[in-house]
Design a protein around this motif. Structure first.
Motif, PDB file in Angstrom:
ATOM      1  N   ILE A   1      -0.004   4.274   8.199  1.00 25.78           N
ATOM      2  CA  ILE A   1      -0.713   3.447   7.217  1.00 25.78           C
ATOM      3  C   ILE A   1      -1.253   4.321   6.099  1.00 25.78           C
ATOM      4  O   ILE A   1      -1.927   5.310   6.342  1.00 25.78           O
ATOM      5  CB  ILE A   1      -1.911   2.713   7.845  1.00 25.78           C
ATOM      6  CG1 ILE A   1      -1.552   2.207   9.239  1.00 25.78           C
ATOM      7  CG2 ILE A   1      -2.337   1.555   6.978  1.00 25.78           C
ATOM      8  CD1 ILE A   1      -2.724   1.530   9.927  1.00 25.78           C
ATOM      9  N   ASP A   2      -0.947   3.905   4.870  1.00 22.99           N
ATOM     10  CA  ASP A   2      -1.428   4.667   3.730  1.00 22.99           C
ATOM     11  C   ASP A   2      -2.630   3.962   3.115  1.00 22.99           C
ATOM     12  O   ASP A   2      -2.488   2.908   2.495  1.00 22.99           O
ATOM     13  CB  ASP A   2      -0.292   4.818   2.706  1.00 22.99           C
ATOM     14  CG  ASP A   2      -0.458   6.063   1.848  1.00 22.99           C
ATOM     15  OD1 ASP A   2      -1.575   6.617   1.837  1.00 22.99           O
ATOM     16  OD2 ASP A   2       0.517   6.466   1.211  1.00 22.99           O
ATOM     17  N   GLU A   3      -3.780   4.522   3.295  1.00 25.97           N
ATOM     18  CA  GLU A   3      -5.018   4.003   2.721  1.00 25.97           C
ATOM     19  C   GLU A   3      -5.248   2.520   2.957  1.00 25.97           C
ATOM     20  O   GLU A   3      -5.258   1.724   2.027  1.00 25.97           O
ATOM     21  CB  GLU A   3      -5.053   4.295   1.217  1.00 25.97           C
ATOM     22  CG  GLU A   3      -4.801   5.765   0.950  1.00 25.97           C
ATOM     23  CD  GLU A   3      -5.480   6.268  -0.304  1.00 25.97           C
ATOM     24  OE1 GLU A   3      -6.360   5.562  -0.823  1.00 25.97           O
ATOM     25  OE2 GLU A   3      -5.134   7.364  -0.739  1.00 25.97           O
ATOM     26  N   PRO A   4      -5.427   2.142   4.196  1.00 23.77           N
ATOM     27  CA  PRO A   4      -5.590   0.715   4.499  1.00 23.77           C
ATOM     28  C   PRO A   4      -6.828   0.098   3.859  1.00 23.77           C
ATOM     29  O   PRO A   4      -6.824  -1.090   3.552  1.00 23.77           O
ATOM     30  CB  PRO A   4      -5.695   0.687   6.021  1.00 23.77           C
ATOM     31  CG  PRO A   4      -6.109   2.061   6.405  1.00 23.77           C
ATOM     32  CD  PRO A   4      -5.500   2.966   5.393  1.00 23.77           C
ATOM     33  N   SER A   5      -7.845   0.861   3.622  1.00 21.02           N
ATOM     34  CA  SER A   5      -9.082   0.232   3.161  1.00 21.02           C
ATOM     35  C   SER A   5      -9.247   0.273   1.655  1.00 21.02           C
ATOM     36  O   SER A   5     -10.208  -0.245   1.120  1.00 21.02           O
ATOM     37  CB  SER A   5     -10.292   0.901   3.812  1.00 21.02           C
ATOM     38  OG  SER A   5     -10.590   2.097   3.112  1.00 21.02           O
TER      39      SER A   5
ATOM     40  N   VAL B   1       3.026   1.124   6.276  1.00 19.92           N
ATOM     41  CA  VAL B   1       2.389   0.340   5.223  1.00 19.92           C
ATOM     42  C   VAL B   1       2.212   1.252   4.014  1.00 19.92           C
ATOM     43  O   VAL B   1       1.409   2.167   4.048  1.00 19.92           O
ATOM     44  CB  VAL B   1       1.003  -0.166   5.668  1.00 19.92           C
ATOM     45  CG1 VAL B   1       0.442  -1.112   4.607  1.00 19.92           C
ATOM     46  CG2 VAL B   1       1.077  -0.852   7.008  1.00 19.92           C
ATOM     47  N   PRO B   2       2.994   1.025   2.951  1.00 20.61           N
ATOM     48  CA  PRO B   2       2.900   1.902   1.788  1.00 20.61           C
ATOM     49  C   PRO B   2       1.558   1.757   1.073  1.00 20.61           C
ATOM     50  O   PRO B   2       0.839   0.786   1.275  1.00 20.61           O
ATOM     51  CB  PRO B   2       4.029   1.431   0.878  1.00 20.61           C
ATOM     52  CG  PRO B   2       4.880   0.534   1.696  1.00 20.61           C
ATOM     53  CD  PRO B   2       4.015  -0.007   2.772  1.00 20.61           C
ATOM     54  N   GLN B   3       1.293   2.736   0.214  1.00 19.73           N
ATOM     55  CA  GLN B   3       0.012   2.735  -0.497  1.00 19.73           C
ATOM     56  C   GLN B   3       0.027   1.745  -1.657  1.00 19.73           C
ATOM     57  O   GLN B   3      -0.921   1.016  -1.869  1.00 19.73           O
ATOM     58  CB  GLN B   3      -0.251   4.159  -1.036  1.00 19.73           C
ATOM     59  CG  GLN B   3      -1.566   4.315  -1.786  1.00 19.73           C
ATOM     60  CD  GLN B   3      -1.810   5.780  -2.162  1.00 19.73           C
ATOM     61  OE1 GLN B   3      -0.973   6.639  -1.958  1.00 19.73           O
ATOM     62  NE2 GLN B   3      -2.987   6.054  -2.689  1.00 19.73           N
ATOM     63  N   THR B   4       1.132   1.733  -2.422  1.00 12.50           N
ATOM     64  CA  THR B   4       1.221   0.797  -3.547  1.00 12.50           C
ATOM     65  C   THR B   4       2.482  -0.039  -3.373  1.00 12.50           C
ATOM     66  O   THR B   4       3.342   0.288  -2.560  1.00 12.50           O
ATOM     67  CB  THR B   4       1.337   1.560  -4.877  1.00 12.50           C
ATOM     68  OG1 THR B   4       2.372   2.519  -4.739  1.00 12.50           O
ATOM     69  CG2 THR B   4       0.040   2.259  -5.214  1.00 12.50           C
ATOM     70  N   ASP B   5       2.583  -1.093  -4.150  1.00 12.77           N
ATOM     71  CA  ASP B   5       3.769  -1.955  -4.098  1.00 12.77           C
ATOM     72  C   ASP B   5       4.107  -2.348  -2.671  1.00 12.77           C
ATOM     73  O   ASP B   5       5.252  -2.208  -2.242  1.00 12.77           O
ATOM     74  CB  ASP B   5       4.999  -1.237  -4.687  1.00 12.77           C
ATOM     75  CG  ASP B   5       4.896  -1.079  -6.181  1.00 12.77           C
ATOM     76  OD1 ASP B   5       4.150  -1.874  -6.786  1.00 12.77           O
ATOM     77  OD2 ASP B   5       5.535  -0.174  -6.727  1.00 12.77           O
ATOM     78  N   ASN B   6       3.137  -2.824  -1.949  1.00 15.32           N
ATOM     79  CA  ASN B   6       3.409  -3.034  -0.537  1.00 15.32           C
ATOM     80  C   ASN B   6       3.572  -4.491  -0.102  1.00 15.32           C
ATOM     81  O   ASN B   6       3.563  -4.790   1.075  1.00 15.32           O
ATOM     82  CB  ASN B   6       2.350  -2.327   0.317  1.00 15.32           C
ATOM     83  CG  ASN B   6       0.951  -2.674  -0.148  1.00 15.32           C
ATOM     84  OD1 ASN B   6       0.776  -3.668  -0.851  1.00 15.32           O
ATOM     85  ND2 ASN B   6      -0.021  -1.874   0.229  1.00 15.32           N
ATOM     86  N   VAL B   7       3.723  -5.390  -1.070  1.00 19.23           N
ATOM     87  CA  VAL B   7       4.093  -6.765  -0.699  1.00 19.23           C
ATOM     88  C   VAL B   7       5.242  -7.223  -1.590  1.00 19.23           C
ATOM     89  O   VAL B   7       5.470  -6.673  -2.658  1.00 19.23           O
ATOM     90  CB  VAL B   7       2.907  -7.753  -0.861  1.00 19.23           C
ATOM     91  CG1 VAL B   7       1.766  -7.388   0.052  1.00 19.23           C
ATOM     92  CG2 VAL B   7       2.443  -7.813  -2.304  1.00 19.23           C
TER      93      VAL B   7
END
Ligand SMILES: Nc1ncnc2c1ncn2[C@@H]1O[C@H](COP(=O)(O)OP(=O)(O)OP(=O)(O)O)[C@@H](O)[C@H]1O
Ligand SMILES: Nc1ncnc2c1ncn2[C@@H]1O[C@H](COP(=O)(O)OP(=O)(O)OP(=O)(O)O)[C@@H](O)[C@H]1O
Ligand SMILES: [Mg+2]
Ligand SMILES: [Mg+2]
Lengths: 392, 252, 414, 319, 262
Positions: B176-180, B101-107
């Motif tokens: 996972i990159d910074e899920p919260s 799961v990337p940190q940005t641009d993830n959808v």
């Protein structure tokens, strides 16, 4: 390519692609010089090519001010070029159906005013809207302008074109008769192949003088404008217009300024073209000019003034240089072969140019401010100051 | 640099003799000519949750990108179940059983929520619809917007969608990159809860978190990364209680 | 370094056949320069230039030209000029002014050719003349331009006759056929425009439709349907083959009926090949030509046919004649310079002298000590005989399409 | 000619434009650049079919006035265009490390290369498929509609191809993958989409359709090395009008542009008959709305449409 | 619905009955509140509550369906973003904006408002003034970058920095604009806690110098420490407004937002 006072340090300061470009340019210049001296390259023809290169450089300056700075996609370079060319031609030529006979300076002013009006006409409705509006509208505009020039004979002579155009310096003291008064010179550098400098040569030199003046002035204005807070806002718009808006920049006004500025420069190229070729026709509004202006800007590196200049030279080399490749006898039809070569050269340059040939990655900061602030100046930021301004 | 409570970097002394599912050993990596990771070694054992913390720009995201094939390690190895996967393309790594799961641009902004989830499952052989339904059950926040384009989601909603998208593959290892980041406290809690749950189903998780308290709170181990190098490694308690670590990196 | 005073004063040797003597002295030097430049001693070839539409919208014409050029060069070099070869440097105009001017610049100022054949489109020919040739003593001979404007530039020669005579002839023919109303469509360039203007001037009847069309459009169905709606029964096409073939096919598949007329550039084997049987039956076309039954044309046509497997077009014939005429001018001139060629180019094909129909024969006369006025080369495209405006005396032939082939039915003198 | 007649002509012409614009739009959204070689890809397809048809000729029977051999040639034209495009992608575009505008410039070079090769091989003169043109369908003539069976075949084949594409995009995963890639290529890879493969398929489909468009253009009009290039501007207009990157938008845009192009005489008729009041305006309009301004009118209408629907007729494209 | 909208003596920003819907969804639903001059006002609420939408409405990026926005007593409803900014209101974005082709330093220098060098004419008419303001801005930019501990990135391309660094640049640039009201959308999401703490001090210091803040943030420690009052938004309208303590103990807030964990 004079690197001013301290050439060694200046060269050491260059980035790799810049060294590459400098090297290639120097080699190319030497080659040209040798060709000129040995008589292999006709001096008049060479000056004609220089004039053409200057014209393409102007076109790419103009497009660069729109696309390179602000990201405005203008597909009507040919239209603004044509407006400039026709504006001047119709004011000065004796075959002009409307005015004619005016001093070329009047032609210059009229051409610029026309380009200004046209830029406003297309800019006002489109620049407020999404970015690709301009692309579409300009695509259409180019066609509309071309068709009007072609079909409205009462205004433009239609398909017959405008002829009887004086040279730009007609009516000027000294310069207007300069080519005729100059004696024919005969230079012998290599025995047996003398170089002849005759009237046509002097006429061509005047043209080069003119284009150098146009391009030089444009370059200076653009450089100052680009490396400034003004240029910075344009680049911000190019990258993220919303951010610029959020920071309180009137992006519509900035886009308009950039669009008008670029359009005026393109018209300037048209004015030069008119007085270089002394004939304009509707064919001069062919979209191919737009094509080549884009190629020049991209090859040089969008957003870089030096790049645009470089791109202009490259285009002439590609277009006219390939004529010499025809001299090599080949068993195939030479004409499409040249087209093929132009294609291959374009692809090859895109493939093998070192990343960021004269990259636009110049910091857009007012040069003297960098020194004043005493902050360690980023190597790339001031370099344009040192060497860049002086590329020929 | 290290003190007694934390083991120095790289001293992965065969934790309990288990083979790691994923390990980076002495990796150098970066972007273009810019080196970011410097002799970085990180391991993830089966069933573990490991949390990477550290200052901004320390290279945490770069660790994940290198592990996932977005970057090729310059030196060192990336091993998955003992097999070298360094430099394998991400689309193939997904098929090996690693999710990211990337940190940005993830959808995918222009796709609907439903299509986003389907894209998460392109490498699946079957059972796609069932998994997706399960995920909707688990994340009602996106269930309500199935046919909405992802670009219309709020920041937090996107984060949840991105997490769910990676789960469609039911991966073995999840990065996972910074899920919260950007999540409301209650939603963040839910996501951490979900991370736990996913972990309970035998998925090992390597996670980057700036919410150190909560992040380390659910983790089995943690690494502190700074300037591309592992500075400290230890259990959450060890890291949180270490004066220096807490002062320098955890905002304590 | 030395100063030359090259005779700009020879203003243009074009207004008369005898106006060049004054400039001889200084041009002697140029002459030797030209040779030095072209890397040859006496054995090297004579280099002349040609600007042709090798690419771009008129490239089909360029291709036709090149066939004629090749054939002509063979003829010339089989015999030789003063023991030397003729070399033709061909540059591409891309069918555009800019390209044409650049090509001419290279030929004139780089290759230093004293004789320039070019160009195809009337606009490009004029552009080249105005911006490159005008103030020099280089000879420019256009191979294909029929635009009326060229007549106003006596220094610019052309091999193809002015379109005016065609237009007049067409007006007569249509009227003689009993029509008093005509629909015209013409290609939107200098050629189409000027021929149409001339036609409209000469035509006494009604004009039901008169509109230009752009070249290279993918469909002309709106054009033909408007012509049909105009109600005229006689349709005049002043356009190029590709466009015309498209229109014929569209007329055919729309089921329209009309009597067609056309200017020279709508005729060609490729039109016949690419239109259905019966679609143009009875169409009348006016083409400039040498009287076709003449033996030199027949010989040319046969040679062409055996070389390229098809009938020659008039464009190939023009280009052929350009090269032959140039070669003769070179042979007849004392020296290989622009001003010398200005003088001979008109005389070798001018009405004085013995009529000959091949390079070989003409060359023989010259080699036997004949002067330029002792030869009257009769071209395969016509008798040539440039008038004071640099236009050839055109012979026109009226063709009619019969059984889907062109049949000459009449001659008209231009 | 009746309105119906103009519409019928427009329909035939649009079919060809639509085939060209879909491919351009697909490539635009997946490979992320405006492919200036697209028109010349059409030319490649047309000439490949020419060679094939020359070899097999009027094989067997005929449908809609077209010999079976023509359909074989059509298939070969499609295949060759696709193969050439895929080859170009592999040899040229893929190894390049430049942004989309750089790719655009490269494609201009590629266009020159295609065109030059065709001109070297086939010469620059025009030619046609050796198929006897037909007379209009008698039954329709009373309605002012003058179309031939060939026209019907063109429209029919285009409909079949477009429907096939629709099925492919809608009912297979490929379509969704394409959209995902267009949206965010990095994330697509992260999700496990084999992006290179999807890209190749995009080229196959886009260039294949272009090839078909080229073959039909040859049948409709004639073949020449510049045939595709001459159509490029119109195709671009169609794609932009439809909403850049949207396949269905490209279909709609292509349809509209084709129609407008053929309807100009009708518009000028309308303007002539309207009582427009200030005399000078009427005169100006009459002279402007005429056949020599057909393309300009198409562009003006396009801009007008966009002012009403800023994102193109298909609504939001993939941005 | 506007129960939280206590009368404010000196409101620098006033939002009155603001509405905005997308399709059928009311993202902002009759929202009413005011930000008093000199405060740091927190804006919290669940994901999708409409906080960012509210920012977009205030700053002129969205045109409201109804209601008004006042900045410094002037009605700015429906104005262009740059006009709103001219009234002294600057906003940041939740997802950091990437400035392609610019270095971090340049990206910073876009921040200051009304630079003389932004006028094409002045570039040539009064280059001295341009240079002077440019030097000042440059020095100021370097100072802020230093405070944010990202001065080493100054010459780095603005796109080639980590996610957290982008947030920092975004914040630093907005500060350079020296606004009267600064709207921050999740300034410390993804920022390392140690640095976040320092940022907190920064914001507090600027606030003391007179800048008013409206702050969206999910990091409770951060907001509760910094902001007073706090406005809670839920489903597009103001749920409640009050002191950090008050909000923290409000059941509805715990329910909708905080959850059990805090
Ligand atoms: N695309 C890129 N190109 C070049 N350098 C990059 C790129 N992305 C990141 N960097 C640099 O690499 C370093 C590490 O970045 P990385 O994203 O791994 O940091 P991080 O630890 O994840 O930080 P954060 O907590 O802020 O997300 C940073 O200094 C950054 O400037
Ligand atoms: N442009 C848009 N089109 C359609 N819906 C939108 C749009 N922008 C926002 N929304 C919807 O409006 C609602 C509010 O979104 P907003 O971004 O304001 O939430 P938020 O409070 O900022 O949430 P978060 O804390 O997660 O960032 C969400 O449901 C979102 O999906
Ligand atoms: Mg990160
Ligand atoms: Mg938000």
């Amino acid at each position: 390519m004079s690197l001013l006072s301290d050439p060694e340090a200046a060269i050491a300061d260059l980035s790799r692609p810049e060294k590459w470009v400098l090297g290639v340019s120097a080699a190319f210049a030497l080659f040209l010089l040798a060709a000129l001296l040995t008589g292999a390259l006709g001096p008049t023809y060479f000056l004609f090519l220089v004039g053409l290169a200057g014209m393409y450089a102007l076109l790419s300056f103009g497009l660069n001010a729109q696309w390179g700075y602000t990201g405005l996609i203008n597909f009507s370079v040919a239209a603004f070029f044509g407006i400039g060319a026709y504006g001047s031609a119709l004011m000065t030529a004796d075959s002009s159906p409307i005015a004619g006979g005016f001093n070329p300076l009047v032609g210059l002013v009229v051409a610029l005013v026309l380009a200004f009006v046209l830029a406003l006409l297309i800019g006002i409705p489109t620049l407020r809207l999404r970015a690709d509006y301009l692309a579409i509208a300009s695509l259409g505009l180019a066609e509309v302008v071309r068709l009007i020039v072609l079909n409205e004979r009462w205004l433009t002579n239609g398909s017959a074109g405008v002829r009887g155009i004086p040279s730009f310096f007609e009516g000027w003291p000294v310069l207007s008769t300069f080519p005729e008064t100059m004696p024919g010179l005969r230079l012998v550098v290599i025995p047996g192949s003398p170089i002849l400098l005759e009237t046509s040569f002097w006429r061509a030199s005047l043209n080069v003088l003119l284009v150098l003046a146009f391009a030089g002035a444009t370059f200076l204005v653009l450089r100052r404008a680009h490396q400034s807070p003004w240029g910075r806002v344009l680049r911000t718009i190019r990258s993220d217009e919303d951010l610029a808006r959020a920071l309180g920049k009137n992006t519509y006004s900035f886009k308009m300024q950039s669009f008008v500025l670029g359009s005026l420069i393109m018209a300037l190229a048209g004015v030069f073209y008119t007085h270089l070729n002394l004939y304009v026709g509707p064919g001069d509004l062919d979209p191919i000019t737009t094509f080549y202006a884009w190629v020049a800007v991209i090859l040089g590196g969008s957003g870089s003034n030096r790049g645009a200049l470089f791109g202009g030279i490259v285009i002439v080399t590609i277009r006219e240089g390939t004529r010499f490749l025809n001299d090599v006898a080949l068993p195939i039809d030479p004409a499409p072969l040249r087209l093929l070569l132009i294609g291959v050269v374009i692809v090859a340059v895109m493939r093998y140019r070192p990343q960021g040939i004269l990259p636009p990655q110049r910091e857009l900061i007012w040069p003297s401010a960098v020194d004043d602030a005493g902050s360690d100046p980023p190597a790339s930021g001031v370099r344009e100051q040192k060497g860049g301004g002086d590329d020929e | 640099m290290s003190d007694d409570t934390t083991r120095p970097a790289g001293a992965a002394d065969g934790t309990d003799g288990v083979d790691p599912v994923l390990s980076l050993s002495n990796v150098d990596s970066g972007y273009g000519e810019v080196q970011v990771l410097d002799d970085c070694s990180i391991r993830l054992d089966p069933g573990e949750i490991v949390c990477l913390v550290g200052p901004n720009g320390a290279g945490k995201s770069t660790v994940l990108k290198t592990a996932f094939g977005m970057l090729t390690p310059w030196t060192g190895t990336v091993e998955y179940h003992g097999r070298d996967i360094g430099g394998m393309a991400p689309e193939e790594i997904v098929r090996e059983g690693i999710g990211y799961v990337p940190q940005t641009d993830n959808v995918f902004g222009s796709l609907t929520i439903d299509e986003n989830l389907r894209m998460g499952g392109v490498a699946r052989d079957g059972g796609l619809d069932e998994v997706i339904e399960t995920l909707y059950d688990r994340f009602p926040i996106i269930d309500r917007k199935r046919t909405a384009k992802a670009r219309t989601l709020s920041g937090g909603q996107r984060q949840v969608l991105a997490f769910a998208r990676a789960l469609v593959m039911e991966p073995d290892v999840l990065l996972i990159d910074e899920p919260s980041a950007g999540l409301a406290p209650n939603t963040a809690d839910e996501v951490f809860e979900d991370v736990r749950e996913v972990n309970d189903m035998d998925t090992a998780i390597l996670m980057v978190e700036q919410n150190v308290t909560k992040g380390l709170g659910i983790s089995d181990r943690g690494y502190v990364l700074d300037q591309g190098t592992v500075r400290f490694e230890g259990t959450p308690e060890e890291l949180l209680n270490d004066e220096e670590v807490s002062q320098l990196y955890l905002g304590g | 370094l030395s100063t030359t005073d090259d005779g700009e004063d020879g203003s243009d040797g074009s207004d008369g056949s005898d106006g060049s003597d004054g400039s001889d002295g200084s041009d002697g030097e140029d002459g030797s320069d030209g040779e030095d430049g072209s890397d040859g001693g006496d054995a090297g070839p004579y280099e002349i230039g040609m600007v042709d539409s090798l690419t771009g919208s008129l490239s089909a014409f360029g291709e036709r030209n090149q066939r004629g050029v090749e054939l002509a060069l063979q003829r010339v070099n089989d015999v030789g000029i003063n023991g030397r070869e003729l070399d033709l440097i061909v540059e591409d105009s891309e069918s555009e002014n800019q390209g044409g001017i650049a090509a001419a610049q290279k030929l004139v100022n780089q290759d230093g050719v004293p004789f320039l054949i070019g160009a195809v489109g009337s606009g490009v020919s004029l552009a080249i003349y105005e911006s490159v040739v005008q103030d020099t003593d280089v000879v420019q001979l256009s191979q294909n331009s029929t635009g009326l404007d060229l007549t106003n530039f006596p220094g610019l020669l052309r091999m193809s006759p002015s379109g005016r005579s065609q237009s007049l002839a067409l007006a007569d023919i249509i009227a003689d056929d009993g029509y008093d109303e005509v629909a015209i469509t013409y290609v939107n360039n200098d050629y189409g425009q000027s021929l149409t203007d001339a036609f409209v001037n000469a035509w006494d009847g009604d004009i039901a439709y008169n509109n230009p069309h752009d070249q290279e459009q993918q469909s002309y169905s709106s054009v033909v349907s408007e012509m049909n709606s105009s109600g005229a029964d006689a349709w005049l096409f002043i356009t190029y083959q590709a466009e015309f073939a498209t229109m014929v096919n569209e007329v055919y598949s729309s089921g329209y009926e009309a009597q067609f007329y056309g200017a020279d550039s709508v005729s060609g084997d490729n039109v016949i090949e690419n239109t259905p049987e019966g679609s143009m039956e009875g169409m009348k076309i006016v083409v400039p030509s040498a009287p076709v039954e003449e033996e030199n044309y027949q010989a040319f046509a046969d040679a062409f046919e055996s070389e390229y497997g098809q009938q020659p077009t008039s464009w190939a014939a023009y280009a052929y004649d350009c090269v032959i005429n140039a070669a003769l001018a070179v042979q007849a001139a004392d020296e290989f310079t622009g001003s010398a060629l200005q003088d001979t180019v008109r005389r070798v094909s001018g009405p004085d002298g013995e009529e000959v129909t091949s390079f070989e024969a003409a060359s023989q006369i010259l080699a036997d000590g004949g002067g330029p006025d002792d030869v009257d080369y009769q071209g395969v495209s016509g008798p040539i005989d440039f008038d004071e405006n640099g236009d050839p005396v055109g012979f026109l032939q009226v063709l009619e399409v019969q059984d889907h082939d062109y049949e000459g039915i009449d001659f008209v003198e231009g | 000619m009746t309105v119906l007649g103009y519409l019928a002509n427009g329909l035939v012409f649009s079919s060809i434009i639509v085939l060209g614009s879909i491919g351009l739009s697909l490539v635009y959204s997946i490979a992320d650049f405006a492919n200036f070689a697209h028109g010349d890809t059409m030319t490649v397809g047309a000439y490949a079919a020419l060679v094939t048809f020359g070899a097999v000729g009027g094989l067997g029977g005929a449908v809609l006035g077209l010999p079976y051999g023509f359909f074989l040639a059509l298939v070969v034209g499609i295949a060759v265009a696709a193969v050439v495009a895929v080859g170009t992608e592999k040899l040229v575009y893929e190894p390049l490390d430049i942004d989309s505008i750089g790719l655009l410039i490269t494609s201009i070079g590629i266009a020159f290369i295609y065109r030059a090769v065709i001109q070297i091989r086939f010469g620059s003169d025009f030619t046609r498929y050796g198929i006897q043109p037909l007379r209009p369908i008698e039954a329709l003539v009373p309605y002012g509609v003058r179309v031939t069976l060939h026209d019907v075949a063109i429209v029919g084949s285009a409909v079949v191809l477009v429907a096939g594409l629709h099925v492919l995009l809608q009912y297979t995963d490929l379509g969704r993958k394409m959209r995902a890639m267009a949206d965010n290529p990095d994330l697509a890879r992260v999700s496990g989409i084999r992006t290179k493969r999807v890209k190749l398929w995009t080229w196959v489909i886009g260039a294949g359709l272009a090839g078909a468009g080229g073959v039909f253009l040859g049948l409709f009009n004639q073949l020449s090395p510049r045939m595709g290039f001459n159509l490029l501007l119109v195709i671009f207009a169609a794609v932009i009008l439809g909403g850049i990157g949207s396949v269905y938008g490209a279909m709609a845009g292509g349809f509209l542009i084709g129609m407008i192009n053929q309807l100009t005489p009708f518009f000028s008729g309308v303007v002539d008959s309207l009582p427009i009041w200030p005399g000078w305006l009427n005169a100006a309009l009459e002279s402007l709305v005429s056949i020599e301004y057909a393309n300009a009118i198409a562009f003006v209408i396009m801009v007008a449409v966009l002012l009403v629907r800023p994102n193109g007729i298909a609504g939001e494209g993939a941005t | 619905m506007s129960e939280g909208a206590l009368p404010k003596e000196d409101a620098v920003l006033r939002v009155d009955d603001l509405q905005k819907s997308f399709g059928g969804l009311a993202a902002t639903d009759h929202a009413t509140f005011a930000v008093e001059r000199g405060t740091i006002t927190g804006l919290i609420g669940p994901n999708g509550a409409g906080k960012s939408t509210l920012f977009n409405l205030i700053s002129g990026f969205y045109e409201p369906d109804g209601g008004t926005v006042e900045v410094n007593g002037t009605d700015v409803t429906g104005l262009e973003p740059y006009e709103v900014a001219d009234h002294g209101l600057i906003r940041t974005f939740q997802t950091p904006r990437k400035l392609e082709g610019m270095t971090v330093r340049e990206a910073m220098l876009v921040g200051p408002r009304n630079q003389p060098g932004e006028s094409f004419v002045k570039l040539f008419a009064t280059p001295g003034a341009v240079a002077e303001s440019e030097s000042t801005n440059l020095a100021e930019a370097e100072r802020i970058l230093e405070e944010f501990e990202i001065d080493h990135l100054a010459a780095q391309p603005a796109t080639d920095i980590s996610g957290g660094q982008m947030k920092l640049v975004e914040l630093a640039r907005a500060m350079l604009a020296e606004p009267e009201v600064l709207l921050l959308d999740e300034p410390v999401a993804g920022v390392n806690p140690t640095l976040a703490k320092k940022l907190k001090d920064q914001i507090r210091r600027l606030n003391e110098q007179g800048t008013t803040f409206l702050l969206i943030e999910h990091d409770m420690e951060f907001v509760m420490d910094l902001a007073d009052p706090i406005v809670v938004l839920d489903q597009g309208s103001v749920l409640t407004e009050g002191t950090p303590e008050g909000v923290r103990s409000d059941d509805r807030v715990i329910d909708a937002y905080l959850g059990g964990g805090t």
